[in-house]
Motif scaffolding. Sequence first.
Motif, PDB file in Angstrom:
ATOM      1  N   SER A 489       0.862  -1.182   0.000  1.00 39.88           N
ATOM      2  CA  SER A 489       0.000   0.000   0.000  1.00 39.88           C
ATOM      3  C   SER A 489       0.900   1.234   0.000  1.00 39.88           C
ATOM      4  O   SER A 489       1.925   1.252   0.695  1.00 39.88           O
ATOM      5  N   ALA A 491       1.530   5.413   0.563  1.00 44.52           N
ATOM      6  CA  ALA A 491       1.023   6.522   1.380  1.00 44.52           C
ATOM      7  C   ALA A 491       1.849   7.769   1.124  1.00 44.52           C
ATOM      8  O   ALA A 491       3.078   7.708   1.068  1.00 44.52           O
ATOM      9  N   ASP A 508      -2.871   5.087  -1.752  1.00 43.25           N
ATOM     10  CA  ASP A 508      -3.885   4.376  -0.978  1.00 43.25           C
ATOM     11  C   ASP A 508      -4.237   5.107   0.314  1.00 43.25           C
ATOM     12  O   ASP A 508      -5.355   4.959   0.822  1.00 43.25           O
ATOM     13  N   MET A 509      -3.289   5.845   0.866  1.00 44.21           N
ATOM     14  CA  MET A 509      -3.566   6.540   2.107  1.00 44.21           C
ATOM     15  C   MET A 509      -2.755   7.825   2.206  1.00 44.21           C
ATOM     16  O   MET A 509      -1.738   7.972   1.528  1.00 44.21           O
ATOM     17  N   GLN A 526     -11.406  10.707   1.987  1.00 43.08           N
ATOM     18  CA  GLN A 526     -12.153   9.493   2.273  1.00 43.08           C
ATOM     19  C   GLN A 526     -13.114   9.142   1.157  1.00 43.08           C
ATOM     20  O   GLN A 526     -13.355   7.964   0.883  1.00 43.08           O
ATOM     21  N   GLN A 530      -9.397   6.884   0.056  1.00 40.68           N
ATOM     22  CA  GLN A 530      -8.098   6.897   0.715  1.00 40.68           C
ATOM     23  C   GLN A 530      -8.268   6.859   2.233  1.00 40.68           C
ATOM     24  O   GLN A 530      -9.163   7.488   2.778  1.00 40.68           O
ATOM     25  N   GLN A 531      -7.387   6.117   2.900  1.00 44.36           N
ATOM     26  CA  GLN A 531      -7.325   6.191   4.349  1.00 44.36           C
ATOM     27  C   GLN A 531      -6.584   7.470   4.752  1.00 44.36           C
ATOM     28  O   GLN A 531      -5.724   7.945   4.021  1.00 44.36           O
ATOM     29  N   HIS A 533      -4.399   8.973   7.988  1.00 45.66           N
ATOM     30  CA  HIS A 533      -3.740   8.792   9.277  1.00 45.66           C
ATOM     31  C   HIS A 533      -3.045  10.107   9.641  1.00 45.66           C
ATOM     32  O   HIS A 533      -2.507  10.788   8.755  1.00 45.66           O
ATOM     33  N   ASP A 552      -8.671   7.392   9.980  1.00 47.73           N
ATOM     34  CA  ASP A 552      -8.479   5.944  10.029  1.00 47.73           C
ATOM     35  C   ASP A 552      -7.455   5.516  11.064  1.00 47.73           C
ATOM     36  O   ASP A 552      -7.411   4.340  11.445  1.00 47.73           O
TER      37      ASP A 552
END
Length: 588
Positions: A489, A491, A508-509, A526, A530-531, A533, A552
Motif C-alpha cells: 500500500s 502513502a 492508498d492513504m 475518504q 483513501q485512508q 492517518h 483511520d
Amino acid sequence: MFGAYLLVQACWLAVVAPVSIVVSESLMSWYGLQGVANQQLLAFFLSPSGYLFAIWLVAMALFNFFLQQGVITLLLAQHEVNRRSVSQAVRLLLNRSWLIARLAFLQSALLISISCTILFIGRWLFGLMLADWDINYYLDQQRNQLWIFVTAVSVGGIPLALWLGAKWLNWWFALPYCMLQKKPLSNQLRDSTKLCRHQRRLILALNAGWFALRALVFVSVISGFIWLLRFSLSWWQPEEVTSLWLFLFSFAVLAGGSVLSFLDTWLYASIQFYMFKVLVKRNRSGLKLAHQRVLRESHRLHLGLRLMFLAVLVLGANEISDEINRFSQRFSAPNSFVVMGHRAGGWLALENSLEGLQKSINLGLEVTEIDVQLTADGQIAVVHDRDLRRLTADSAVVHLSRFEQVQQAFVNAGFSTPQALPVWLAKSADKITLNIELKRYNDSLALVPALLDALKDYPHPVIISSLDGELLETLKLQMSDTPQAKNISTAFIAAASFGETDVQQNVDMLIVNQQWVNAWRLLSAQQRGQQVHVWTVNSAADVERLYYLRVDGIVTDSPIIALETIDRLNQLSEMDHIVNSLRHWLSL
C-alpha cells in the motif's frame, strides 16, 4: 397555506429528492467521481456528464422551489374567486407538475450555461491555475497573468452571461402563467416575455434584494444555530442527554427551519403574484376570466399517475433510509482506528531500533512506522536523519557512508548494533505491519529498486510512504508489474497546508499533520477511497478528537496513552458517541 407548503415539501422530499440523489450519483460514477467533496469537481463540471449533472441538480432545486411557489400562487389566486381549497390547489399543482418540471429544466440550462461560459473561458485562458488548485501561489506569483485572465473573462464572458441572464428575466412570470392558463410551455414563455419587456430592471432589483435578504438571514440563522449548539455541547454532559432531548431539539430545529423557509417562499411568491396580477390587469384584462375558469375547474389525478407516485414513494423511502443510515454512521463509534508507532516504537525505546519494534509487537500494535535510506554501499539503513549527529554525536552522513560505519557509530555511542532492512522484515513478519518511510537527501532514486528487491520474497502486507512525491511516483511505476505489488500500500505524507499533487490523489492513504485536518480535506480523501492517518499525536485529547473525526488512525510516540484512550472511548454509550462527535465536528 403553511399546511399546503408542508404537504408539497414532504412530497418532494419523499418522491423527487431520492430520485435526484440516484441520478446525481449515477452521473458522477459515469465520470469516475464518488463524492461531492472531491477536488476534481472543476474538471467534472466542464465535462459533458458534469454539465448534465449541474443542470439536473439546479433543475431539481428549482423544481422544488417552483412547487412551493406554485401552491402558494394558487392559494393566493383562489382568494380572487372566493374559493379556498388546499386539496384542489394541490391537485391542480400535480396536474401542472410536468409543465413545471420542464420550466425548471429550461431555466436551469440557462443558469448553468451562464456559469459554464465563464468557467470554460477561465479554464482556456488560465488552465494551470484551475488545474493545480494552488491558488495562493498564482495570486502571489503571477499577478500579471491573473489580471489578463480577469480582463478576458470580463470582455468575453460577461456579455454572453448578460444576454443569457436577460432571457432568464424574461421568463420570470412563466410560473404564474403555467399555473393559471392552459397553453403549451412555448406559449407561456412567449406571454411571459411580453409581460416582462419593460419590467426587467424592476424584476432584477427585486431578485437582487431578495437574494441579499435571504443570504443575510441564512448566514445569521446558521451562525446563531452553530453558536447555540456549541454552547449547549460545552455544558451538556453526555449522561444528561436522553433520546427525548435529542428528539425535541431536532424537532425544534426542523420546525424553525420550516417556518423560515415558508416565510421566504411566501414573500417571494406574493410579490411575484401581485406584480403579475397588476401587469395582467394593465395589459390584458381579458386573461382574468381564463384564470378564473382554471381555478374553478375540478381536477382529478389519473390512476396511472397515482400508481407512479406510490411506486416512487416506496423507492424514495428506501433511498432516504439508506442515506440517513450512512450519515448517522459518522456520529457513531468508528469501526476501526489504527494506532501506529512512530519510528518503530515512539518513546518506548531508541527511535528506529529493534527494541522499539519488539515493544510495539508486545503492545499489540497493528502497524509501526520506520524510516529508511540508502547507504553508500547500497544497504538499506533504518535511520531518520541525514547524518548521525543528533543520536550518536558522529557527523557521518548516511548516504555518503558505508553501512558498517553507520553501525559502528551507534555502537560507539553505547547503543546496540543497528540492522539493515531485511532483518526488520524477518522480525516483523506476520507479527506487525511495517510502514516504511522512504527518505533521501540527494537526487538519487536508487532506494526504490533496492527496496523492491528486499521485498521480493516478503509475502506479508507492507506500507511504503514518503514526503517525496518523485520517490512515490517511481515506486508505483516500478512495482506495477511485480508480484509483490498486491501486498504494497502506498502513502503520501502531506506536510503542506494547501494544494494537492497528482501523486497525493492517487495513493492508498494519506499521512498528514494535525494542521492539515479540516472537514473538506478529510471528506475529500475518504470519498476518494483513501485512508487518512494523522501524525504525530501524543496527547489523549488529540487522540479523542481524531477518533471522533473518523480518521483511520494516528501515528504516535505514546502508543500506551493512545491505546488506553481508545479502550476508554470504546466503552462509551451510543449517546456519548453522538454528543462527542457533534462537539468535535463543530470545532473544525
